[in-house]
Design a protein around this motif. Structure first.
Motif, PDB file in Angstrom:
ATOM      1  N   LEU A 165       0.833  -1.201   0.000  1.00 14.09           N
ATOM      2  CA  LEU A 165       0.000   0.000   0.000  1.00 14.09           C
ATOM      3  C   LEU A 165       0.868   1.251   0.000  1.00 14.09           C
ATOM      4  O   LEU A 165       0.574   2.226  -0.715  1.00 14.09           O
ATOM      5  N   LYS A 166       1.941   1.247   0.763  1.00 13.00           N
ATOM      6  CA  LYS A 166       2.831   2.408   0.833  1.00 13.00           C
ATOM      7  C   LYS A 166       3.423   2.722  -0.537  1.00 13.00           C
ATOM      8  O   LYS A 166       3.468   3.890  -0.962  1.00 13.00           O
ATOM      9  N   GLU A 167       3.896   1.700  -1.244  1.00  7.79           N
ATOM     10  CA  GLU A 167       4.484   1.933  -2.558  1.00  7.79           C
ATOM     11  C   GLU A 167       3.447   2.431  -3.550  1.00  7.79           C
ATOM     12  O   GLU A 167       3.730   3.301  -4.376  1.00  7.79           O
ATOM     13  N   MET A 168       2.225   1.859  -3.496  1.00  5.20           N
ATOM     14  CA  MET A 168       1.180   2.312  -4.413  1.00  5.20           C
ATOM     15  C   MET A 168       0.799   3.764  -4.137  1.00  5.20           C
ATOM     16  O   MET A 168       0.597   4.557  -5.067  1.00  5.20           O
ATOM     17  N   LEU A 169       0.722   4.135  -2.857  1.00  9.46           N
ATOM     18  CA  LEU A 169       0.374   5.516  -2.523  1.00  9.46           C
ATOM     19  C   LEU A 169       1.477   6.492  -2.910  1.00  9.46           C
ATOM     20  O   LEU A 169       1.214   7.672  -3.147  1.00  9.46           O
ATOM     21  N   SER A 170       2.707   6.015  -2.971  1.00  6.50           N
ATOM     22  CA  SER A 170       3.800   6.904  -3.362  1.00  6.50           C
ATOM     23  C   SER A 170       3.744   7.256  -4.843  1.00  6.50           C
ATOM     24  O   SER A 170       4.363   8.231  -5.277  1.00  6.50           O
ATOM     25  N   VAL A 171       2.993   6.466  -5.628  1.00  6.09           N
ATOM     26  CA  VAL A 171       2.930   6.703  -7.073  1.00  6.09           C
ATOM     27  C   VAL A 171       1.550   7.188  -7.499  1.00  6.09           C
ATOM     28  O   VAL A 171       1.431   8.074  -8.329  1.00  6.09           O
ATOM     29  N   PHE A 172       0.500   6.620  -6.907  1.00  6.19           N
ATOM     30  CA  PHE A 172      -0.863   6.913  -7.352  1.00  6.19           C
ATOM     31  C   PHE A 172      -1.702   7.428  -6.181  1.00  6.19           C
ATOM     32  O   PHE A 172      -1.451   7.089  -5.030  1.00  6.19           O
ATOM     33  N   ALA A 173      -2.712   8.214  -6.529  1.00  5.63           N
ATOM     34  CA  ALA A 173      -3.571   8.831  -5.519  1.00  5.63           C
ATOM     35  C   ALA A 173      -4.993   8.309  -5.683  1.00  5.63           C
ATOM     36  O   ALA A 173      -5.691   8.704  -6.619  1.00  5.63           O
ATOM     37  N   PRO A 174      -5.457   7.426  -4.798  1.00  2.00           N
ATOM     38  CA  PRO A 174      -6.846   6.955  -4.888  1.00  2.00           C
ATOM     39  C   PRO A 174      -7.789   7.997  -4.312  1.00  2.00           C
ATOM     40  O   PRO A 174      -7.379   9.010  -3.746  1.00  2.00           O
ATOM     41  N   HIS A 175      -9.070   7.723  -4.446  1.00  2.59           N
ATOM     42  CA  HIS A 175     -10.076   8.567  -3.811  1.00  2.59           C
ATOM     43  C   HIS A 175     -10.499   8.001  -2.451  1.00  2.59           C
ATOM     44  O   HIS A 175     -11.016   8.737  -1.617  1.00  2.59           O
ATOM     45  N   LEU A 176     -10.252   6.695  -2.258  1.00  2.18           N
ATOM     46  CA  LEU A 176     -10.639   6.056  -1.004  1.00  2.18           C
ATOM     47  C   LEU A 176      -9.688   4.912  -0.710  1.00  2.18           C
ATOM     48  O   LEU A 176      -9.338   4.151  -1.611  1.00  2.18           O
ATOM     49  N   VAL A 177      -9.305   4.810   0.560  1.00  2.00           N
ATOM     50  CA  VAL A 177      -8.528   3.672   1.040  1.00  2.00           C
ATOM     51  C   VAL A 177      -9.359   2.972   2.107  1.00  2.00           C
ATOM     52  O   VAL A 177      -9.781   3.602   3.084  1.00  2.00           O
ATOM     53  N   VAL A 178      -9.615   1.671   1.914  1.00  4.89           N
ATOM     54  CA  VAL A 178     -10.373   0.869   2.859  1.00  4.89           C
ATOM     55  C   VAL A 178      -9.391  -0.072   3.562  1.00  4.89           C
ATOM     56  O   VAL A 178      -8.610  -0.768   2.900  1.00  4.89           O
TER      57      VAL A 178
END
Length: 889
Positions: free
Chosen positions: A247-260
């Motif tokens: 999750l950390k790596e994905m958030l460092s590249v892409f910005a979701p609208h919601l994290v569950v």
């Protein structure tokens, strides 16, 4: 022709995808193996298929042909099962396990090679872009790639020969009309953050509907699978993750609208919150955080809020509730821009506020004449009014009072913005109908935040107000709480005619497995609308459980039975649709009338449900009618036996609840359910009086069933209040001898969506000794539902301790001899320590009942028992109102 910036962006996206590919393949392999080893579920299979399908397409677009071919083979394997709504058999599962084992080589290969290749490619594209018109074909699609997107389309040029794939199984033999492999929706083509399709030269990219990106950090629990299915069905872009570092790596590249975030990851919520805060600072849209928790306690909720969670859901929960929260969070920034009316006589001040709010994406209208603003209200329909305090012809307070007289704007937020610093004037403005007061000068960021929060809350309140309408406009069903409230009102009045019909879909579990969760919900909506359309205007219908409905009708008993018969016959003739196919369904009915004299809503529901169960086991009419027998004793008969028979007919037993407190701390709520029966003259008979007579008269099995049914009703109500509770229900050995009893309890738990661990069945040790074979088999079945087992009257006899090897128990309740003044004897305390030691070694916890004084409690503390129960803790009562937090503080 692509611009250099576009080419560089594509290279960066490819690089990001390649970097995460090994982890995504590993996650895919784990999910597949979990299904192969723990059993298939059509909903989880559908999610796995879409993940494989999306990953295969993305690998092809980015030229990763080895991974693309392997994934396409897996996609071809899973497609027939998704198409025919079937699950693999043992041989097909073994074949798919073989396919999954081939992913290991892909993971190792891409972890070593593809990152370096991607970095080199990105550097080349950045430093030396190709000349116009000289772009080589960098992506070679896999053979027959068009089949997964458009079954009737063919490519413009032939594809190279396909390599020999791993053998795939034949299409499962399921009676269904063949349909094409499901075409992925627009969301599926971009289900991973890296799957961006660049338009070819001279063509325009197709316009796509705005999507919301959702990251789900999940452990794959059943509720998570249901929620994931519904998120995708709603058209959102879902990315499943199972590790925090991922999750950390994905958030460092892409910005979701919601994290569950699922409950098992709650310990890392602070770290996840910090990651999301970093994302929020660099993106232009809202990033929401929703956390599930196994505990509903306030400290846990506060901790989640402090970590940055926007919403908190305590388990157990329904998927519908979770989707309601998710919809609110995703809908916050996706609807029309906020509409703000600015009423300000100073044109420069009006333009200042208007420019700030417009830059924030809001739709504004400035009115410099306060009286003219009244004419603009109906046309503009503002969601918030920004009001100046001092204006000619009409002050802000006067204008607010006038606006509040209009029904359509009585709840519209009005925020005063003025240079007035007198607090008395502030109070006057708020008393006139204002919602907030902002003082000039104001920072733009403060103004935007104040307006955004007010409008967002107003929108949420508006949605909930619409939802507060007790009747659904589409299905015609009422909310369950509304029907139960009307039922209680009828019982409190002088209701004579009318009653309750409990309705259940026959074979619901089999149908849900066949059609999948999303389609099953749609099917239940069809059934609900059908029922609502064929009852009277004064009758009320509601969904009661996941597979059941309840009708509250004002009819005489004969008319009530006629209605049930009519609905049964209409159902058999009705055609229900599922994905273009017709389904034949059957409903079962249980009736209970007001004339039966049950003065409690839960008792009526329980009686109607029991009537339905009796009809299912005794006849084929699908209709059961509860009938209360008169409570009269036959001459010469045992008065208590007749009283028990009458109480079974009239649902007239009572349950009292006594708390069990953990000595070593812990706030888990658990109670012993104690059976009582009020007899003639108000005498209250205890279980010790009732059960011997019931066993002699052959009534013990019926009492056991009533106790479990009532405990499940209490547990379901507490779950609805987000206050889960564990109940200990005493049972006779007749329950273990009944071959259908364990399955019935499991079905009741599933219907109410309750975890089995919240129910503990308690048997007396002497009965267990005499029926060890039956009880051992019964306990093995209970473990399959995660239901606990307790042995009461336990002592330190060697045979008792040896018995634990044959019948593993979760709890041991001590014999009465280990209570009171007898505990002062050192030898007895040593016996007790032996029980505790052997019990803990066998995985059981020890309960000390009948605690009447503080001295006994202190003596037990030294022996190592786990729980105390007795009047010293709290006397048994009808409600579950014990403060476990204070008791363990």
């Amino acid at each position: 022709m692509l611009k250099q910036d576009d080419t560089q962006q594509a290279a960066e996206l490819r690089l990001a995808f390649v970097r995460h590919l090994p982890k995504r393949l590993e996650t895919l392999r784990k999910r597949g193996l979990r299904l192969c080893t723990q059993g298939w579920d059509i909903n989880a299979l559908s999610i796995l298929f879409r993940e494989v399908q999306t990953l295969a397409g993305t690998c092809g677009r980015y030229g990763l042909l080895d991974a693309g071919e392997r994934l396409f083979t897996m996609e071809s394997f899973l497609a027939p099962f998704v198409r025919d709504v079937a699950i693999p058999d043992a041989a097909q599962t073994e074949a798919f396990t073989t396919q999954l084992s081939g992913i290991d080589a892909l993971i190792a290969r891409h972890a070593e090679n593809h990152i370096d290749a991607a970095v080199t490619q990105a550097a080349q594209l950045t430093v030396a872009p190709a000349r116009a018109g000289s772009y080589p074909l960098q992506v070679t699609p896999p053979p027959e790639y068009w089949k997964r997107f458009a079954p009737t389309a063919a490519p413009a040029r032939p594809s190279p020969p396909s390599p020999t794939p791993i053998a795939t199984p034949p299409t499962p033999a399921v009676a269904a009309v063949p349909t094409p492999v499901p075409k992925p929706p627009a969301a599926a083509a971009v289900a991973t953050p890296a799957t961006v399709i660049e338009p070819a030269e001279g063509t325009a990219a197709p316009a796509a509907a705005e999507q919301r990106k959702v990251f789900h950090l999940s452990d794959g629990n059943p509720l998570a699978c249901e929620v994931d299915q519904k998120i995708e069905a709603a058209g959102h872009e879902l990315t499943l993750l199972d590790r925090i570092d991922e999750l950390k790596e994905m958030l460092s590249v892409f910005a979701p609208h919601l994290v569950v975030v699922d409950a098992p990851f709650l310990d890392a919520l602070e770290a996840i919150g910090e990651m999301i805060k970093a994302v929020r600072t660099r993106v232009g849209h809202r990033v929401a955080l929703l956390a599930f928790s196994a505990s509903p306690e306030l400290p846990v909720r506060l901790r989640a809020m402090r970590a940055g969670a926007d919403s908190f859901i305590a388990l157990p929960a329904q998927s519908g509730e979770a989707m309601g929260r998710i919809a609110e969070l995703l809908d916050a920034d996706t609807r029309d821009p906020f509409r703000v009316l600015i009423v300000e006589d100073d044109r420069s001040q009006a333009l200042f506020a208007e420019s700030i709010l417009r830059k924030a994406g809001m739709h504004t209208l400035a009115a410099t004449d306060p009286l003219a603003a009244l004419d603009q209200l109906e046309e503009f329909k503002p969601e918030l009014i920004l009001m100046d305090l001092y204006m000619p012809n009409c002050s802000g307070m006067e204008l607010t009072a006038i606006i509040r007289e209009r029904e359509a704007f009585i709840n519209t937020p009005i925020v005063f913005l003025s240079g007035e610093h007198d607090e008395e004037k502030h109070f006057e403005a708020l008393n006139a109908g204002g919602d907030d007061f902002l003082s000039k000068p104001i920072r733009p960021k403060h103004l935007i935040s104040a307006v955004t929060n007010r409008v967002r809350r107003a929108r949420t309140q508006g949605r909930r107000t619409l939802a507060a309408n007790p009747r659904d406009a589409v299905t015609g069903l009422y909310q369950r709480a509304h029907v139960l409230d009307r039922l209680n009102a009828a019982l409190a009045g002088e209701a004579a005619d009318g009653g309750l019909i409990y309705i259940e879909l026959d074979g619901a579990g089999r149908i849900r497995e066949r059609v999948g969760l999303t389609s099953f919900d749609a099917l239940l909506n069809q059934i609900g609308a059908f029922l609502a359309a064929h009852i009277g205007a004064q009758d009320l219908a509601a969904r009661y459980g996941d597979t059941s409905f309840v009708l509250l009708c004002q009819r005489d008993p004969a008319a009530l039975a006629e209605l049930a018969t009519d609905l049964r016959d209409r159902t058999t003739r009705e055609v229900f649709e599922h994905e273009g196919k017709s389904l034949a369904l059957a409903l079962r009915f249980g009736l209970c009338t007001f004339a039966d004299g049950l003065g409690d809503a839960s008792a009526m529901l329980n009686a109607a449900e029991r009537a339905l169960v009796d009809a299912r086991s005794q006849d084929r009419s699908h209709i059961g009618i509860y009938r209360a027998a008169p409570r009269t004793a036959a001459p010469g008969a045992d008065p208590l036996a007749d009283l028990i028979r009458a109480a079974l007919k009239a649902e007239d037993f009572q349950l009292l609840f006594q708390p069990m407190v953990a000595l070593q701390g812990g706030e888990e709520e658990q109670f012993q359910a104690l059976l009582r029966l009020r007899g003639d003259g108000g005498k209250l008979h205890t279980a010790a009086e009732i059960l011997p007579v019931a066993e002699r008269e052959g009534l013990a099995a019926d009492i056991d069933r009533w106790v479990v049914s009532r405990c499940l009703l209490v547990m379901a109500e507490r779950a609805r209040q987000q206050r889960p509770v564990r109940l200990f229900a005493g049972q006779s050995i007749e329950a273990a001898r009944d071959p259908e009893r364990a399955a019935w309890i499991g079905q009741m738990l599933e219907t109410r969506r309750l975890p089995g661990a919240q129910l503990v069945l308690e048997f007396r040790l002497p009965e267990a000794f005499a029926n060890v074979r039956e009880l051992t088999a019964f306990a093995a079945t209970l473990r399959g539902f995660d239901i606990g087992l307790s042995l009461s009257a336990f002592d330190a006899n060697p045979s008792s301790l040896q018995f634990l090897q044959h019948l593993p128990a979760n709890y041991l309740k001590l014999s009465p001899r280990y209570s009171g003044s007898a505990l002062r004897e050192p030898a007895l305390r040593e016996e007790l320590r032996q029980i505790v030691t052997r019990g803990h070694a066998a995985g059981a916890r020890v309960i000390a009942p009948l605690i009447e004084d503080a001295q006994t409690a202190s003596l037990l503390w030294t022996t190592g028992v786990d729980y105390l129960q007795g009047d010293f803790i709290q006397q048994a009562g009808q409600d579950l109102s014990f403060d476990f937090h204070a008791a363990t503080a």
